[in-house]
Design an enzyme around this catalytic site. Sequence first.
Site, PDB file in Angstrom:
ATOM      1  N   ARG A   1     -43.679  82.418 105.272  1.00  0.00           N
ATOM      2  CA  ARG A   1     -43.789  81.916 106.652  1.00  0.00           C
ATOM      3  C   ARG A   1     -44.812  82.781 107.380  1.00  0.00           C
ATOM      4  O   ARG A   1     -44.457  83.787 107.999  1.00  0.00           O
ATOM      5  CB  ARG A   1     -42.432  82.012 107.360  1.00  0.00           C
TER       6      ARG A   1
ATOM      7  N   ARG B   1     -47.625  79.189 103.863  1.00  0.00           N
ATOM      8  CA  ARG B   1     -47.623  78.103 104.839  1.00  0.00           C
ATOM      9  C   ARG B   1     -48.475  78.522 106.033  1.00  0.00           C
ATOM     10  O   ARG B   1     -48.325  79.639 106.539  1.00  0.00           O
ATOM     11  CB  ARG B   1     -46.180  77.850 105.291  1.00  0.00           C
TER      12      ARG B   1
ATOM     13  N   CYS C   1     -37.681  74.184 100.149  1.00  0.00           N
ATOM     14  CA  CYS C   1     -37.758  75.574 100.611  1.00  0.00           C
ATOM     15  C   CYS C   1     -36.893  75.797 101.843  1.00  0.00           C
ATOM     16  O   CYS C   1     -36.913  76.866 102.431  1.00  0.00           O
ATOM     17  CB  CYS C   1     -39.199  75.985 100.865  1.00  0.00           C
TER      18      CYS C   1
ATOM     19  N   HIS D   1     -33.807  81.835 113.023  1.00  0.00           N
ATOM     20  CA  HIS D   1     -34.649  82.790 112.308  1.00  0.00           C
ATOM     21  C   HIS D   1     -34.021  84.159 112.128  1.00  0.00           C
ATOM     22  O   HIS D   1     -34.319  84.866 111.172  1.00  0.00           O
ATOM     23  CB  HIS D   1     -36.064  82.804 112.893  1.00  0.00           C
TER      24      HIS D   1
ATOM     25  N   GLU E   1     -40.918  67.481 105.986  1.00  0.00           N
ATOM     26  CA  GLU E   1     -39.794  67.876 106.840  1.00  0.00           C
ATOM     27  C   GLU E   1     -39.612  66.923 108.017  1.00  0.00           C
ATOM     28  O   GLU E   1     -38.725  67.090 108.839  1.00  0.00           O
ATOM     29  CB  GLU E   1     -39.938  69.323 107.321  1.00  0.00           C
TER      30      GLU E   1
ATOM     31  N   ASP F   1     -35.668  71.415 108.833  1.00  0.00           N
ATOM     32  CA  ASP F   1     -36.161  70.472 109.836  1.00  0.00           C
ATOM     33  C   ASP F   1     -35.858  69.035 109.448  1.00  0.00           C
ATOM     34  O   ASP F   1     -35.572  68.213 110.318  1.00  0.00           O
ATOM     35  CB  ASP F   1     -37.665  70.664 110.054  1.00  0.00           C
TER      36      ASP F   1
END
Length: 570
Positions: free
Chosen positions: A296, A332, A502, A189, A431, A455
Amino acid sequence: MFKFKAIGVSEGLAHAKALVIREADLTVVKDTITDVAAEQQRVLDSVEKAKKQIELLRDEAEKNIGAAEAEIFDAHLLMLDDPDFVEGMTNIIADEKVCAEYACFVNCENFQAMFRAMDDEYMQARAADIGDISQRVLKNLKGIADNAIDTITEPCILIANDLTPSDTAKIGTKPVVGFITRIGGRTSHSAIMARSMGIPAVAGAGDKAASIEDGADLLLDGTTGEVIADPDDETINQFAQKKKTEDERKATLAMFKEREGATSDGRRIVIEGNIGKPEDAVHVAELGGEGVGLFRSEFLFMDRNDLPSEEEQYAAYKQACEAMAGKPVIIRTLDIGGDKDVPALGLEKEQNPFLGYRAIRICLNQTDLFLTQLRALLRAAQHGDLRIMFPMISSIEEIRNAKHVLRQAKDLLAAENIPFNPNVKVGIMVEIPVAAICADMLAKEVDFFSIGTNDLIQYSCAVDRINEKISYLYRPLHPGVLRLIEMTAKAANENGIEVGVCGEMAGTPGMAPVLCGLGVTNLSMSASSMLAAKADLAAHSYGECKELAGRLVAATNATEAEQIFAEWRG
Ligand code: PEP
Ligand code: MG
């Protein structure tokens, strides 16, 4: 001069002095002492020092971020003023004749256990605050300086083990021109945030960065992952030339700002931006993004010790919608777990966090948390084309259960006469490999798919996405991964729903034509990658994209696919 190569995770070139952030050694040894009073005084002095540090942080936060964010520091000050907390430490010293550091450690464990045992979720979450303030007191006892990032005033390239989201966010307000982390990769991240802030970064440097001295002259290439320390004049000049060419390339890309994403023969591919904070939507709009393909939302929940209220969330989602002025904004729902922690939820540490209690699994279990978010989303949907996306979906039941809670949120709002938009589109992240394999069935339940390749690669190749030791196995062009993407896109196209990507693969240079050829209709990426993706698409016809994708899918292994791709890129 010496150089090394690690993983380029955020493109761009930077030249500045190194600032090495050393990991504080917070190990504690149970030393016995004889002078109890002196040891107790050390505790009292460290607590006083901690209070002064926190007061400063609170004032800074109030000035730079906002009053709400500053409140957490008030809570920390209250705890440090609590006689039970301080006496806990001084009593341990008197009773056990142990050093202040050890007393601080034991006191922290005692208080955390007490908070965790409470029934109330809010009080359980206070264990994280106890950890924070105890660590601060311990650092003061050990004479470890406060966070080096807070004190940066000169341009620099940071070198750290890893950067927490709050460290990375802080960097945005400091003259940091690049950073290098020892762990992590393209999808950690800190890397994702670096790209959205446009800061060049290199990750997974491991021990290679160890010999860089604080203050060393550094050249960093966030595209190739190359780092050069103490360069000679010739290297500096070459680097400056490279930067000039890079700046010129960026200027040429600017013409794509106003254009829609499409292949040379007009096959539309919607190019959207990924964001973590509502303010980031402004960059997406400025750089010609055709929507936000991934907000996110969990970033609103991280780096704080309480949960954002419905009102706070509503304001954030509304802000993103307004910045995008009617263009789609896919938000999301909470996707925590893995490398993302929400201290307020007091989640237990797990053996396999990426496979554990996370994302939709938490939301379907803690429905109050989920309902609050869904209510905020439905209300904010009055201000734009907001769409709701559920992460980590592995089955039809999860979709149906999530949609059931969404209906409950609508019923509650309606019963309370609170205005909202009931016609929000609902989609899922694909994912988890089983979701891709069952995509034909899942497509009938939702309005859109968005493939989370970060993922999907991690789970299908069984490779931890943030472990640099095995990053060589993390291969987006593995034919197996490409087949899962193709399968998902086919199911979506046959059922007439949009299918985006994405994950970081969408914004990787040259990948837009591949994904287009696999049948994907939308690509969402860091704002800084959008123009290059439009340019990549415009340079090829749809037929060429399909032909390339077909060859990659038919490759016998990842290496062969990577070679085909590299040759094609030229
Ligand atoms: C993904 O998994 O590709 C994704 C976009 O989600 P995250 O990186 O937040 O897990
Ligand atoms: Mg994901």
